[in-house]
Structures are given as C-alpha cells and as structure tokens.
Design a protein around this motif. Structure first.
Motif, PDB file in Angstrom:
ATOM      1  N   LEU A 113     -12.991  31.319  34.405  1.00  0.00           N
ATOM      2  CA  LEU A 113     -13.468  32.669  34.110  1.00  0.00           C
ATOM      3  C   LEU A 113     -13.845  32.792  32.642  1.00  0.00           C
ATOM      4  N   LYS A 114     -15.022  33.397  32.401  1.00  0.00           N
ATOM      5  CA  LYS A 114     -15.469  33.648  31.033  1.00  0.00           C
ATOM      6  C   LYS A 114     -15.911  35.111  30.915  1.00  0.00           C
ATOM      7  N   VAL A 163     -21.320  36.523  20.696  1.00  0.00           N
ATOM      8  CA  VAL A 163     -22.641  36.225  20.149  1.00  0.00           C
ATOM      9  C   VAL A 163     -22.670  36.630  18.681  1.00  0.00           C
ATOM     10  N   ILE A 164     -23.116  35.697  17.827  1.00  0.00           N
ATOM     11  CA  ILE A 164     -23.221  35.944  16.393  1.00  0.00           C
ATOM     12  C   ILE A 164     -24.640  36.427  16.100  1.00  0.00           C
ATOM     13  N   LYS A 185      -7.231  32.119  24.162  1.00  0.00           N
ATOM     14  CA  LYS A 185      -7.041  30.782  23.601  1.00  0.00           C
ATOM     15  C   LYS A 185      -8.299  29.921  23.642  1.00  0.00           C
ATOM     16  N   ARG A 186      -9.348  30.407  24.269  1.00  0.00           N
ATOM     17  CA  ARG A 186     -10.598  29.633  24.368  1.00  0.00           C
ATOM     18  C   ARG A 186     -11.763  30.537  23.966  1.00  0.00           C
ATOM     19  N   LEU A 187     -12.487  30.105  22.953  1.00  0.00           N
ATOM     20  CA  LEU A 187     -13.574  30.916  22.415  1.00  0.00           C
ATOM     21  C   LEU A 187     -14.859  30.101  22.341  1.00  0.00           C
ATOM     22  N   GLU A 188     -15.930  30.663  22.878  1.00  0.00           N
ATOM     23  CA  GLU A 188     -17.247  30.032  22.831  1.00  0.00           C
ATOM     24  C   GLU A 188     -18.198  30.956  22.070  1.00  0.00           C
ATOM     25  N   TYR A 227      -8.635  27.111  20.950  1.00  0.00           N
ATOM     26  CA  TYR A 227      -9.712  26.114  20.975  1.00  0.00           C
ATOM     27  C   TYR A 227     -11.043  26.828  20.783  1.00  0.00           C
ATOM     28  N   TRP A 228     -11.700  26.554  19.652  1.00  0.00           N
ATOM     29  CA  TRP A 228     -12.980  27.172  19.320  1.00  0.00           C
ATOM     30  C   TRP A 228     -14.078  26.144  19.584  1.00  0.00           C
TER      31      TRP A 228
END
Length: 366
Positions: A113-114, A163-164, A185-188, A227-228
């Motif tokens: 899931l995101k 989104v940057i 804990k997980r970033l995209e 975790y990036w």
C-alpha cells in the motif's frame, strides 16, 4: 517477474496541481478490458523463470473504482491459480476515501500500500486539494489508525509518496521529519518535472536535500528502520554502473490505460510508445525496437557521473519533456548532480569502500 500497471479509472475526487493526468477522461475500465488485459499479462508471466506477476491498480483515484478493484483481484487470483502463477498486488491511493471494508480487503489480499502525503497540513494542502479547493490533509491523517491496523496485520509497511515542487521545496527537510514523526517508515520522494526549476529554486533544493540527508543519516545511525527511497536509490547508483534504459519498461512490464491501450510504463502521446492493445495483444517488434535504443546525449558525454546516472535513461520522461528520448530532463539531471556532489562531500573514504562492497554484493545476488 512480470509487472502490470492497470488504470482502473481515469477520474479523481481531487484536483492536485501537479497531476500527471491533466484533463481527466472520467472513464471506468470495462470488465471485458480488465479480463483481456489480465490474460495478456498472465501469458507474459508464464514466460518468466519465476512465474510471478505483480499487479499495480491505479487511477486517477483507484478507490473510486473499488468494485472494479475487487473484481480484478478475484479474477486474477482465479486465472493465476489455473496457470500456476504467483500474484502480488499493490496500489497507490490518495487516502481520502479509505475505509475499514477497503482496508480489510487490502489486508486479506496482502496488498503493498502506498499513500500520497506531501508533508504537514500547510504543505500538503498547497497542492493536494478537492475540486472545491479545500485541502485533503485531515482526511488522510484521519486514516492513520486503519494504516496501523494494516501494518500490524500484514507485517508490511505502508509507503508514503511525496512530490517535491517549487512551492514546497523550502520545507523538504520539515516534510521528511513530519512524515517520519507520523510513524511512516517508507518514503518515496519524487521531483515535479513539470516545474520550471530556475536558479533560486535549485539553490533551495540543494540546501534542503543536504539538510534532509543529515536528518535521515542521523536516524539510520540510531538504528531507525526508516527508508528513504530517494536517497537509497541514488546511493546505489553512485556506487554502481547504471545502464541506459535500464528499467526495460515494455519488456518485463505493461501499463494498460482505461481504454485498453498498452504502453511501456505510462501513457505518452506518441505512437512509438504504444506497444499493444487489449484486443490485439502486445506488439513484439515495437518492444524490441525500444529495448535496442542505446545512445548518449552530446551534453552528457563529459559528465563525470555519466555511468551512474539513471536520469538520462528514462526515455519516456525525456520524450515527454524534451521531445527527444536521449535528452535528459534538466531537473532530473541537476537533482542527480546535487545529490552526488553531496555524497562526494559527506561520505568518507572508509565509508565509501564499505558502500561499494555492499552494492557489489547486492548486484551479484540480483
């Protein structure tokens, strides 16, 4: 493994400033199109040595097509079982429509899931709002309990996509901290390639990446499992060689839009990237022609990071922005240089050797 991205619906309950879809078609994928698409991709999965199929269900906002999502999963499960294929599911949602019934379904089917979340309330609501202009932040974070239930039940971590953009880049470090403090804990992170990144904003981007990196590394040294992906992918590229068009999109993957047209990884307004149709199947010659493409853009030739740069090899984005599959998107190029220069300044010789050995071992195990 074969990867299928299925656009179940081309509509959304939000109007994000940077939405890649642009004007929505407001269409739902038909069940006939779903079935034919699944059949095509199962046939490709059968050819893979591991007999695995990864299915990503997207929109628009896919939860607006929740019934279609359930139909797709039930159908795919049955067909994969018949063919001896292992199937895995994932989805990317904005989080606003999520409820317990949906989450129970994701838990049962063990979805990855995101959720899209750009940062704090003020940052998130700059770009991610409803059609009436109201912000969506509170409706996303209200689902945190459901997300924790999912993580506990599945043992998986819910990922966050941020989104940057030019209007939030000055808060990048704060955004990383905020998302981490919410318990994710997980970033995209991804940069908005449609913005005009002129010099003042590039300086801000450079400063913020450095600050965010310092925070991230501090947490890692403390033993945090945060975790990036943005940094971790760049680290791997920095210490290993990167092939042009290394993802091989189209060969091991398909993106099928709501109309049943098949592209490499996303819909692009150019027939060269149309590699099939749900009523005709895949076009092998077109796929082979794409995979064979190998060249170096002239301005890249003298770059010291040439062999480590994945930005130059994203032929879809290169074409979309520049009309040339070999000309890299400028901000992706500059972003890579900013991060690699930072690594060069901040990673010591001893650490550098450890990183290099680590990634060599990783690559040898792939």
């Amino acid at each position: 493994m074969y990867f299928l991205t299925l656009e179940l619906i081309n509509a959304c309950n939000m109007t994000c400033k940077y939405c890649y879809l642009g004007s929505k078609k407001n269409k739902l994928m038909t069940k006939n199109t779903i079935e034919r698409s699944i059949d095509i991709c199962i046939n490709e999965a059968v050819k893979q040595y591991d007999k695995k199929l990864d299915v990503c269900l997207i929109g628009g906002e896919p939860l607006m097509a929740y019934d279609n999502m359930v139909y797709t999963v039930n159908l795919t499960n049955r067909k994969c079982e018949e063919k001896g294929i292992s199937v895995f599911y994932n989805t990317i949602i904005n989080g606003t429509l999520l409820n317990k019934e949906m989450m129970d379904f994701f838990i049962k089917e063990r979805f990855d899931l995101k959720i899209s979340l750009d940062g704090s309330e003020s940052v998130h609501n700059l770009n991610r709002f409803y059609n009436d202009g109201s912000g969506s932040y509170n409706d996303v974070v209200d689902k945190l309990d459901l997300i924790r239930d999912y993580e506990k039940a599945t043992g998986k971590k819910c990922s966050v996509a941020n989104v940057i953009t030019k209007n939030n880049v000055d808060k990048l470090k704060d955004t990383i901290i905020h998302i981490h403090n919410l318990g994710f804990k997980r970033l995209e992170s991804g940069i908005n390639i449609y913005d005009d990144w002129d010099t003042p904003y590039l300086e801000i981007l450079k400063e913020q990446i450095n600050l965010a990196f310092d925070y991230y590394i501090t947490k890692k040294m403390e033993g945090d499992s945060f975790y990036w992906f943005f940094i971790e992918k760049k680290l791997r590229n920095y210490f290993t060689d990167v092939e042009f068009y290394g993802c091989r999109a189209g060969l091991y993957s398909s993106y099928i839009n709501v109309d049943g047209q098949i592209y490499t990884c996303k819909e692009v307004e150019n027939r060269d990237f149309l590699i099939g149709a749900e009523d005709k199947g895949l076009y092998p010659d077109k796929i082979r022609n794409l995979i064979r493409k190998q060249s170096i853009y002239n301005e890249c030739m003298d770059c010291s990071y040439l062999s480590h740069c994945s930005a130059r090899g994203c032929i879809i984005e290169n074409f979309e922005i520049n009309g040339d599959i070999y000309k890299p998107v400028q901000i992706k190029c500059l972003e890579t240089k900013i991060v690699f220069d930072m690594f060069k300044n901040k990673i010591g010789k001893e650490q550098e050797e450890s990183f290099r050995k680590f990634y060599e071992r990783m690559n040898s195990n792939v």
